[in-house]
Enzyme design. Structure first.
Site, PDB file in Angstrom:
ATOM      1  N   GLU A 330      90.383 -20.698   2.269  1.00  0.00           N
ATOM      2  CA  GLU A 330      90.111 -19.476   2.944  1.00  0.00           C
ATOM      3  C   GLU A 330      90.684 -18.240   2.438  1.00  0.00           C
ATOM      4  OE1 GLU A 330      89.527 -16.468   4.969  1.00  0.00           O
ATOM      5  OE2 GLU A 330      91.691 -17.010   5.716  1.00  0.00           O
ATOM      6  N   HIS A 331      89.845 -17.233   1.926  1.00  0.00           N
ATOM      7  CA  HIS A 331      90.118 -16.033   1.077  1.00  0.00           C
ATOM      8  C   HIS A 331      90.980 -14.974   1.698  1.00  0.00           C
ATOM      9  CE1 HIS A 331      89.705 -14.268  -2.724  1.00  0.00           C
ATOM     10  NE2 HIS A 331      88.468 -14.274  -2.874  1.00  0.00           N
ATOM     11  N   CYS A 332      91.242 -14.837   2.845  1.00  0.00           N
ATOM     12  CA  CYS A 332      91.574 -13.586   3.382  1.00  0.00           C
ATOM     13  C   CYS A 332      93.051 -13.123   2.873  1.00  0.00           C
ATOM     14  CB  CYS A 332      91.467 -13.429   4.925  1.00  0.00           C
ATOM     15  SG  CYS A 332      92.784 -14.095   5.821  1.00  0.00           S
TER      16      CYS A 332
END
Length: 615
Positions: A330-332
């Site tokens: 997950e990139h956040c």
């Protein structure tokens, strides 16, 4: 999307003695420089000009002149950004931009924002491979807790390690307007995570599995194998019904998922199960099948069966029935460079070494607990609809792997060419031949040498790129003219990459000013319309035809992400000394163009290599 291995000097001497504590250098790193408004607008015009017609360029120039005029709202917005940058406690003028960019996304993040790595194959079976990954990850976590993970140094410069705080127990929480993050090392959750469990998904069921014992010692790899076997036994005996796989809800558009999550949490039992998932150190997805080939493995790592995923978790290790494995991220809070360092640490030595380093010991089969949910008809219908919609969305994405086993950085360097420039120019030539145009191209450039540094947005197309493509397509141009155009374009590429590495790039600066106007424009008296954001330069430059990012590591085979627009081909590439592996993605409606691009790319790499070799 995140990953570039090159790093520009920030002026810090290579002889600097850096702290060996993981987070010991953060305050000593230089700040991301905030460009002036005039410099940013000048670069913006330079960057978008090669993509525009004369009429479009004239319209954009007029919009920029208006933007820069005395009394323009842009002047007040930039002054507010300067004020923020100067505030005590601000580490980067992008500190608000990054949450807005990633957490403000309102469509689904699964496939659209998450990315994956396919690890190198081993001979280990599924339980052994999963236990090895857990053992290595837990060893890394405990070293991180002690701030004993060595800071990454690149060309004598320490890099920011702040992103490592998002590796364990981080979960993205959906919101109606903007998402939030549940993560350690915050005021709400001080210090590192004290969780001792991971969550294992198998056949749609979720299980809590302890990986650290009550006294703080990790379980041994053999203990973990026994625990994983218990999970698969339970999952195999009672696969989850398709309308009960709560992980499928993480594939929904964010506001819709937020509303469903609120309904879930209304039941105390459901709230306890969700809490177990959100606080877990990470997720392990055990698949009950073996992918038929490398591309199928990549596709499943990118999206897979949503019933056996929880895309909001920062780290998910995915292990197939044959032991093949990879990671979905997950990139956040995490970019590719941080994940590469983590993966290299986990895969860089054997499980027994990790176990010895972490103090793991035999404690018996770790506790395994099925996470149960009480679901009414409305929730079950919601899950079933989300699952069907995501399966259709995955099917509407076309992908392809392309491998060059005889080309890598060694060959490019032997030809006195920047390896990344060689790859990027090959993409441009292949795209022109496949689609007949040179379109906007994004490349992610790492900037972790700065405080809270993440990435900068590089736009690849320059006047030199246009001249290079034209020369290669000119039947009247001789080899010397083509080589000269190739080298000139490569030099321009390297120069622009260095500008990005040093914070001299326009897009994120202009984008943050646009976001400030949305957040605080009324308060600042800066509500007037800014035509720059409607100009051809802004819209054309940001409409990706190619979205590119690289991830160099000997421990991974492929890296991948979804395409970013209806016209886009996503290009994730692993460029190593002796080979180049590429994963392509695009909407299925234009899949034929992607396949045509892939064939032209094969020819372009050979053609360009031969062109330089004949010099």
């Amino acid at each position: 999307m995140t990953v570039t291995s090159t790093q520009a000097s920030t002026g810090t001497a290579a002889t600097t003695e850096w702290s060996t504590s993981t987070f010991g250098n953060e305050e000593r790193l230089p700040r991301v420089p905030l460009p002036t408004l005039d410099d940013t607008c000048a670069r913006f015009l330079d960057w978008c000009a090669p993509l525009l017609t004369p009429e479009q360029l004239a319209a954009t120039e007029a919009a920029v002149a208006e933007y820069l005029a005395e009394g323009s709202p842009a002047r007040a917005l930039h002054a507010d950004l300067e004020r923020f940058d100067a505030e005590p406690g601000t580490r980067s003028w992008l500190d608000v931009f990054w949450p807005a960019r990633y957490l403000g996304r309102r469509d689904r993040i699964a496939l659209n924002a998450n990315f994956f790595f396919l690890f190198q194959d081993t001979d280990a079976d599924q339980f052994t491979r999963a236990a090895e990954l857990i053992t290595g990850a837990v060893a890394f976590k405990l070293a991180l807790d002690a701030e004993a993970v060595p800071p990454v140094l690149q060309r004598g410069q320490a890099l920011s390690m702040e992103q490592n705080k998002f590796l364990f127990s981080e979960t993205r929480i959906p919101g109606a307007e903007q998402d939030t993050v549940r993560v350690p090392y915050t005021d709400q959750w001080p210090g590192p995570s004290t969780a001792r469990h991971v969550v294992v998904f198998n056949r749609g069921n979720a299980f809590a599995l302890d990986v650290i014992g009550p006294d703080g010692a990790p379980y041994s790899p053999e203990d973990l194998k026994a625990g994983l076997a218990e999970v698969v036994k339970a999952g195999g005996n009672s696969p989850a019904a398709p309308d009960t796989t709560v992980g499928s809800l993480t594939t929904k558009a964010r506001a819709e998922w937020a509303a469903t999550r609120a309904r879930l949490l209304a039941d105390p039992g459901n709230a306890a199960s969700i809490d177990t998932i959100e606080t877990a150190l990470f997720v392990v997805n055990l698949e009950s099948f073996a992918p038929k080939d490398v591309q199928a493995a990549c596709d499943h790592l990118l999206h897979g069966d949503s019933g056996n995923r929880y895309f909001d978790k920062s780290v998910s290790f995915i292990v197939f029935a044959d032991g093949r494995a990879g990671i979905n991220v997950e990139h956040c809070g995490l970019d590719g460079t941080t994940i590469l360092s983590f993966v290299d640490a986990v895969l860089g030595r054997g499980a027994e070494e990790h176990a010895a380093a972490s103090g793991a010991r035999t404690q018996g089969t770790p506790p395994v607990r099925l996470l149960e949910f009480t679901l009414d008809d409305e929730l079950r219908a919601d899950i079933a609809a989300a699952r069907r919609a995501f399966a259709e969305y995955g099917a509407a994405t076309a992908t392809r792997t392309v491998s060059f086993p005889d080309f890598g950085t060694k060959v490019a360097k032997s030809l006195k060419m920047s390896p990344d420039a060689f790859a990027q120019l090959a993409y441009q030539l292949a795209h022109k031949r496949a689609k007949g145009i040179t379109g906007a191209t994004y490349e992610s450039i790492a900037t972790r040498q700065y405080q809270n540094g993440r990435t900068e947005a590089m736009r690849v197309v320059t006047p030199e790129v246009l001249a290079f493509v034209a020369a290669m397509e000119d039947t009247g141009a001789d080899a010397a003219a083509k080589r000269a155009a190739f080298r000139a374009a490569a030099e321009a590429h390297v120069a622009r990459a260095k500008d990005c590495q040093q914070g001299r790039a326009p897009e994120q600066h202009l984008w943050e000013l646009q976001l400030i106007q949305k957040r605080r424009g009324e308060q600042l008296g800066a509500t007037g319309h800014l035509s720059l954001y409607d100009s051809p330069g802004w819209t054309v430059m940001r409409n990706d035809y190619l979205s590119t990012s690289s991830a160099p590591s000997v421990n991974i085979q492929y890296f991948g992400f979804g395409s970013t627009s209806p016209t886009c081909i996503g290009i994730a590439y692993v460029l190593l000394p002796d080979h180049l592996n590429i994963y392509l993605s695009t909407p299925a409606a234009v899949a034929e163009q992607m396949h045509t691009f892939a064939e032209h790319l094969r020819d372009a790499v050979t053609e360009l290599r031969d062109l330089l070799a004949s010099e």
